[in-house]
Design a protein around this motif. Structure first.
Motif, PDB file in Angstrom:
ATOM      1  N   UNK A  70       1.101  -1.066  -0.178  1.00  0.00           N
ATOM      2  CA  UNK A  70       0.085  -0.147   0.056  1.00  0.00           C
ATOM      3  C   UNK A  70       0.618   1.727   0.171  1.00  0.00           C
ATOM      4  N   UNK A  71       0.429   2.438  -1.063  1.00  0.00           N
ATOM      5  CA  UNK A  71       0.998   3.463  -0.186  1.00  0.00           C
ATOM      6  C   UNK A  71       1.378   4.318   1.242  1.00  0.00           C
ATOM      7  N   UNK A  72       2.420   4.713   1.762  1.00  0.00           N
ATOM      8  CA  UNK A  72       2.024   5.638   2.516  1.00  0.00           C
ATOM      9  C   UNK A  72       0.907   5.975   2.777  1.00  0.00           C
ATOM     10  N   UNK A  73       1.097   7.264   1.648  1.00  0.00           N
ATOM     11  CA  UNK A  73       0.515   8.073   2.027  1.00  0.00           C
ATOM     12  C   UNK A  73      -1.141   7.875   1.918  1.00  0.00           C
ATOM     13  N   UNK A  74      -1.481   6.704   1.110  1.00  0.00           N
ATOM     14  CA  UNK A  74      -2.847   6.371   0.490  1.00  0.00           C
ATOM     15  C   UNK A  74      -3.198   5.039   1.063  1.00  0.00           C
TER      16      UNK A  74
END
Length: 419
Positions: free
Chosen positions: A193-197
């Motif tokens: 997963x994306x860290x910011x999302x």
């Protein structure tokens, strides 16, 4: 600062369009044609998006790699894409699988390019752009090329953010603060997963820029590896990360006509996805703009009369609402709602067509009812025909019904039953 000599960049770039996949998940839509040759949006083919993006971006040295069921695709390209100025060195070449290296056909995306590397000896490009021919989107490749050069990248992968639950269908990558790719997994069971999302992952679009010398050396190395799948996502990209400068390019930076904040890109690899992408075009303000003169989607256009809407002899109106009707269509005393009629479709009086995609040269009789249906090319639907109203009944009659309840009909199905 982004490198701004885009004309030089595009002139010195050669493009391979990968158009040889089977497209089996489209079921009967690809029984007789390659996936990139499947009709789309009323008067286009799927491959027209990739080719139009190339021409509009100024990338005009193009080779289309074909393999399975390629005749209609080859005909479309030869007749519809012969307008480029050959005297100026612009062209779209069709490259059927020719077994130039051994006796096997293309065994993966990397192998397809490897078997056609001799063309680069003639073109002598500085870099190579590699695309799939089976996605729906509008993208300025010159922006990606400029970013690639400005970063000093040896390879660049175009990417977009996708919901984590769908990310397993793609190559998924992780990047550092400079957008350099640090990990890449093809169709992972547990996507990163994306860290910011955290609800999304960073997915590959299957669009790559290579420095030519790197591409040549890596494909040669891969070709002699007996353990390789000869695929860019499974083999080439993961092997490059520790040894070369590989970066991610965000599609949001080069998407053309982006609506709000969501760049439009669709993989129409299933019947449901194909139906949904066509239905997107019936919105009052569709996310994909086909009416932009600055970035036209070009294609082979048949010389046909305009679409015609007439009333029947009882005064019943013929009309289409939130729909697209292509040239040569005649709607007589019938209603078409949230649907797409491709060229030379006729709809008889009293018929009601809802949320449907009707491919070219279809004849629809009187008092026909269609809902959430895809009607294949040259089907003949008799008076009183029904489809899309009862999924179980449609399956019993031999029609293909998707998990989302879209009914697909092709002529062979109609020939095998009493309607």
């Amino acid at each position: 600062m982004i490198f701004n000599s885009t004309t030089h960049l595009t002139d010195r770039t050669y493009t391979f369009v990968l158009a040889g996949g089977r497209g089996g998940r489209l079921h009967q839509l690809t029984d007789w044609r390659a996936k990139p040759a499947v009709p789309f949006a009323g008067n286009l083919k799927i491959i027209d998006f990739a080719l139009s993006n190339c021409v509009n971006s100024g990338v005009r040295h193009i080779g289309v790699l074909t393999q399975y069921k390629a005749q209609s695709l080859i005909r479309h390209i030869e007749r519809g894409w012969s307008f480029l100025a050959a005297r100026l060195g612009e062209y779209v070449d069709v490259m059927p699988a020719q077994q130039q290296h051994g006796e096997s056909w293309y065994s993966g995306t990397a192998n397809a390019v490897y078997q056609n590397l001799r063309i680069l000896d003639e073109a002598r490009p500085d870099r190579v752009l590699i695309l799939g021919g089976d996605h729906i989107y509008k993208m300025d490749y010159s922006i990606m090329l400029a970013e690639h050069v400005d970063r000093g990248a040896e390879m660049t992968v175009a990417c977009l953010e996708v919901p984590i639950e769908h990310a397993g269908e793609f190559g998924v990558m992780s990047v550092d603060a400079e957008q350099r790719i640090v990990s890449f997994a093809e169709k992972p069971l547990q996507p990163a997963a994306l860290f910011h999302r955290p609800t999304h992952a960073l997915a590959s679009m299957g669009i790559y820029v290579f420095e030519t010398e790197l591409l040549l050396s890596e494909l040669a190395r891969d070709a002699v590896n007996p353990n390789s799948n000869h695929d860019f996502g499974k083999d080439i990209i993961p092997s490059l990360l520790a040894r070369h400068r590989v970066y991610a390019h965000s599609f949001s930076a080069s998407c053309v006509n982006m609506v709000n904040t969501a760049p439009y890109w669709r993989d129409v690899g299933t019947v449901d996805a194909y139906w949904e992408a066509n239905m997107d075009l019936t919105a009052v303000v569709p996310e994909l703009n086909l009416y932009d003169d600055a970035w036209p989607i070009l294609s082979l256009q048949r010389q046909l009369p305009p679409a015609k809407f007439v009333a029947d002899d009882t005064g019943r109106k013929g009309g289409a609402y939130n729909s697209l009707a292509s040239s040569g269509c005649i709607v007589c005393g019938a209603s078409v709602r949230r649907s797409i009629l491709f060229s030379k479709v006729t709809v008889g009086q009293g018929s009601l067509i809802d949320d449907s995609v009707v491919l070219p040269d279809v004849r629809i009789g009187k008092e026909v009812r269609l809902r959430r249906t895809i009607v294949g090319k040259q089907c003949r639907l008799p008076d009183g025909f029904r489809a899309g109203l009862d999924a179980a009944h449609d399956r019993e009659r031999g029609f293909h019904v998707t998990k989302n309840g879209v009914t697909l009909i092709v002529p062979e199905m109609l020939d095998q039953q009493t309607l």
